[in-house]
Design a protein around this motif. Sequence first.
Motif, PDB file in Angstrom:
ATOM      1  N   HIS A 155     -50.181 -48.553 -18.041  1.00 45.34           N
ATOM      2  CA  HIS A 155     -48.981 -48.680 -18.875  1.00 45.34           C
ATOM      3  C   HIS A 155     -49.269 -48.131 -20.267  1.00 45.34           C
ATOM      4  N   ALA A 156     -48.447 -47.181 -20.701  1.00 43.43           N
ATOM      5  CA  ALA A 156     -48.705 -46.464 -21.947  1.00 43.43           C
ATOM      6  C   ALA A 156     -48.769 -47.388 -23.143  1.00 43.43           C
ATOM      7  N   GLU A 157     -48.003 -48.491 -23.132  1.00 43.26           N
ATOM      8  CA  GLU A 157     -47.967 -49.373 -24.300  1.00 43.26           C
ATOM      9  C   GLU A 157     -49.270 -50.131 -24.514  1.00 43.26           C
ATOM     10  N   LEU A 158     -50.185 -50.071 -23.536  1.00 45.63           N
ATOM     11  CA  LEU A 158     -51.456 -50.778 -23.668  1.00 45.63           C
ATOM     12  C   LEU A 158     -52.646 -49.829 -23.831  1.00 45.63           C
ATOM     13  N   ARG A 159     -52.393 -48.531 -23.971  1.00 50.78           N
ATOM     14  CA  ARG A 159     -53.480 -47.562 -24.008  1.00 50.78           C
ATOM     15  C   ARG A 159     -53.769 -47.071 -25.416  1.00 50.78           C
ATOM     16  N   ARG A 160     -55.050 -46.722 -25.623  1.00 48.89           N
ATOM     17  CA  ARG A 160     -55.512 -46.011 -26.811  1.00 48.89           C
ATOM     18  C   ARG A 160     -55.232 -46.750 -28.117  1.00 48.89           C
ATOM     19  N   PRO A 164     -56.230 -50.904 -30.216  1.00 49.94           N
ATOM     20  CA  PRO A 164     -56.853 -52.228 -30.077  1.00 49.94           C
ATOM     21  C   PRO A 164     -55.945 -53.170 -29.297  1.00 49.94           C
ATOM     22  N   LEU A 165     -56.560 -54.079 -28.553  1.00 47.17           N
ATOM     23  CA  LEU A 165     -55.818 -55.033 -27.736  1.00 47.17           C
ATOM     24  C   LEU A 165     -56.237 -56.445 -28.115  1.00 47.17           C
ATOM     25  N   ILE A 193     -59.601 -44.478 -23.082  1.00 42.26           N
ATOM     26  CA  ILE A 193     -58.224 -44.938 -22.937  1.00 42.26           C
ATOM     27  C   ILE A 193     -58.028 -46.280 -23.627  1.00 42.26           C
ATOM     28  N   ALA A 194     -59.108 -46.813 -24.193  1.00 43.21           N
ATOM     29  CA  ALA A 194     -59.037 -48.022 -25.012  1.00 43.21           C
ATOM     30  C   ALA A 194     -60.244 -48.021 -25.936  1.00 43.21           C
ATOM     31  N   PRO A 195     -60.134 -48.571 -27.139  1.00 44.66           N
ATOM     32  CA  PRO A 195     -61.283 -48.630 -28.047  1.00 44.66           C
ATOM     33  C   PRO A 195     -62.389 -49.512 -27.464  1.00 44.66           C
ATOM     34  N   ARG A 200     -62.342 -56.646 -23.643  1.00 51.55           N
ATOM     35  CA  ARG A 200     -62.929 -57.977 -23.873  1.00 51.55           C
ATOM     36  C   ARG A 200     -62.026 -58.784 -24.798  1.00 51.55           C
ATOM     37  N   SER A 201     -61.503 -58.138 -25.826  1.00 53.91           N
ATOM     38  CA  SER A 201     -60.611 -58.829 -26.757  1.00 53.91           C
ATOM     39  C   SER A 201     -59.327 -59.264 -26.060  1.00 53.91           C
ATOM     40  N   LEU A 202     -58.778 -58.397 -25.218  1.00 61.68           N
ATOM     41  CA  LEU A 202     -57.565 -58.753 -24.485  1.00 61.68           C
ATOM     42  C   LEU A 202     -57.843 -59.895 -23.517  1.00 61.68           C
ATOM     43  N   GLU A 203     -58.970 -59.845 -22.826  1.00 62.23           N
ATOM     44  CA  GLU A 203     -59.321 -60.909 -21.884  1.00 62.23           C
ATOM     45  C   GLU A 203     -59.429 -62.253 -22.583  1.00 62.23           C
ATOM     46  N   ALA A 204     -60.078 -62.280 -23.763  1.00 66.33           N
ATOM     47  CA  ALA A 204     -60.212 -63.533 -24.520  1.00 66.33           C
ATOM     48  C   ALA A 204     -58.847 -64.058 -24.947  1.00 66.33           C
TER      49      ALA A 204
END
Length: 644
Positions: free
Chosen positions: A560-565, A567-568, A604-606, A611-615
Amino acid sequence: MSIIVSCVPRAAVRAVPRPRADIAVPVLLTGTGLLLWAVSLGRIDLARMNDHGLLPALPITWFAGVALLLGAAAAAFCQRRARPALIALATAALVVALYGTVPAVSDVPQYFWAYKHIGVTRYIEMHGSVSPDIDIYHRWPGFFAVSAAFSWLAGRGSPVEYAGWAEVFFLLVCTAAVAALGRRLLGDARLGQLAGLLFVLTNWVGQSYFAPQAFAFTLTLGIFILVVDHFTEPRENRVNRVVLRVAGALVHRRLALAPFAATDVAAGRRTPPRATVVTLVVLLQAAVVASHQLTPYMLVLGVAALTVLGMVRPWWLVVALAVVAVAYLLPNLDYVQGSFGLFSGMDPIANVRTQGPFTPDPMPGKNLNGLAGQLLCIAVWLLAALGAVRWARGPAAAPTVTAPTVTAPAVAAPAGARPLGDGRALVPVVLVLAAGGLIIGQNYGGEGILRVVLFSLPWSAILAARALAPGPGHRWRPRRALSVLPVLGVLAALFMPAFHGQAAMNILPADEVHAAEHLYDAATPGAAIVTATPDFPVKLTGGYDRFGPAEQNVPALLDHAELRRRPLGRPDVDTVEAVLDGYGPESYLVFATSQETYADIYRIAPPRALRSLEAALEDSGRFSLWYSTANTRIYRYRSAGPST
């Protein structure tokens, strides 16, 4: 003791033959190279892999072993007396070293996408049948049925136990087939073995793993052997007159087409009845057709091109091959057209581009991997072009009693103006060009150009082998190895980053595979399975059809483009929930080390974004940790409301 020794006749001592250097040197180099490779396996540290793949993890002894094997092949190839068995020995050792390193040091098969094939095989093992409504694999089940039968015969509980070595197996068989084709087309067993060696050093596209493509491609090479042996009978027609004229003008020779030596009945070979051979060809084509969607049509295209050229007879052979392919496609045509499209694109320029995972700037090692593959293709195609010219400019084969020799008309080259050249060089050239026909109407999911490379490679390798042969009037000499070895070295140097450059993503930790098996065995049937990135072994058990969504590929968050490239973290929890709600009221979301590597290499992600999204998801209270291993965490999610 002295009495016993003195009783041995002195003449008998002199009669003990000394090892011949021309045999001992290649054998010694091959044995030493394999020994160094085996010793290096215990020193490979997979933790040192990075965006350059496996190469940083390999010790110097590994490279030394490969270098000795290349030296063995060059030494065997350049001897005065032809000993094809020595070349074959060195080539087989290179297959083991180059393609067998990963399965030798990894507990589970590499390539996350191969596990879908394992799942279909296990489905057949579990149910004893297929279900065409599940996915396209069940509509082309030939390879999976054979794999299930092999598992049963070998007493293996799962293809996971042996699938990692499928690449070595298929490469060994395909290399032997390419060598056999090279011997038949070039009329020289030594050059045939060299063609097999070049095939090994340039087959970087990674299509020989546990997959229907590898199985179908191997059978296709067997069909071509039968075609060359029994159906190459040149006959004059308008097409070959024009082709011979044009090709002759390019190489400054008046070209002639003649039968290959392997098909010359006058040579005294006993051949089976033509009806028997045709039956075998059709049966093999049926196995190819039932296993893979693309390969049978590439075979038909190649045989059709040779038929039009006037090199294959009877003409109805290609019709029989096409009928088998189309007859299998027709009942599945609506499914293919609705799910994938029969023709995915009519723009050849766009079709030659590979589709990356949504990023134009991967890490430098990934760029090097792609560049090495492109340079390797250019190198083998340049060698093939040189080989085609040298072959065509060489002396034409003598006419035989099996078929008349077809020559270019005198108007193209006045009598005596040009020597007669060998038009049989056009056969592999035409097959290389026929393989390129794929890109006219198909990008094959972004892999169209890779399939062109694969299907053209056997014929390119045969032409390249002719490029390395001595010219007319020159003999094979050991010192010729000084010119052949650098060529092999350059190809091997390009092959290593091209083939092993993605190993950091391809090699999976064993506990991730075990976690995936537990997920499909213990999760709630009907629930959706979603991964953070595609790099995870999904659909690997016989019950994979009980989980959604019903797509060919398991969906990934970073699709999904809104979650790429970017920080999460906590602000993205609602977005993730909305994505999962779209798949149903209950989902399992997978995070794994291999996915982080995938996201980092393709950028495709920093770094550490996953890991940050998972937490953040775990802190939200909506995601519960359902199962974990050292490299895998699986979260269970239940929608708060109706599915959207």
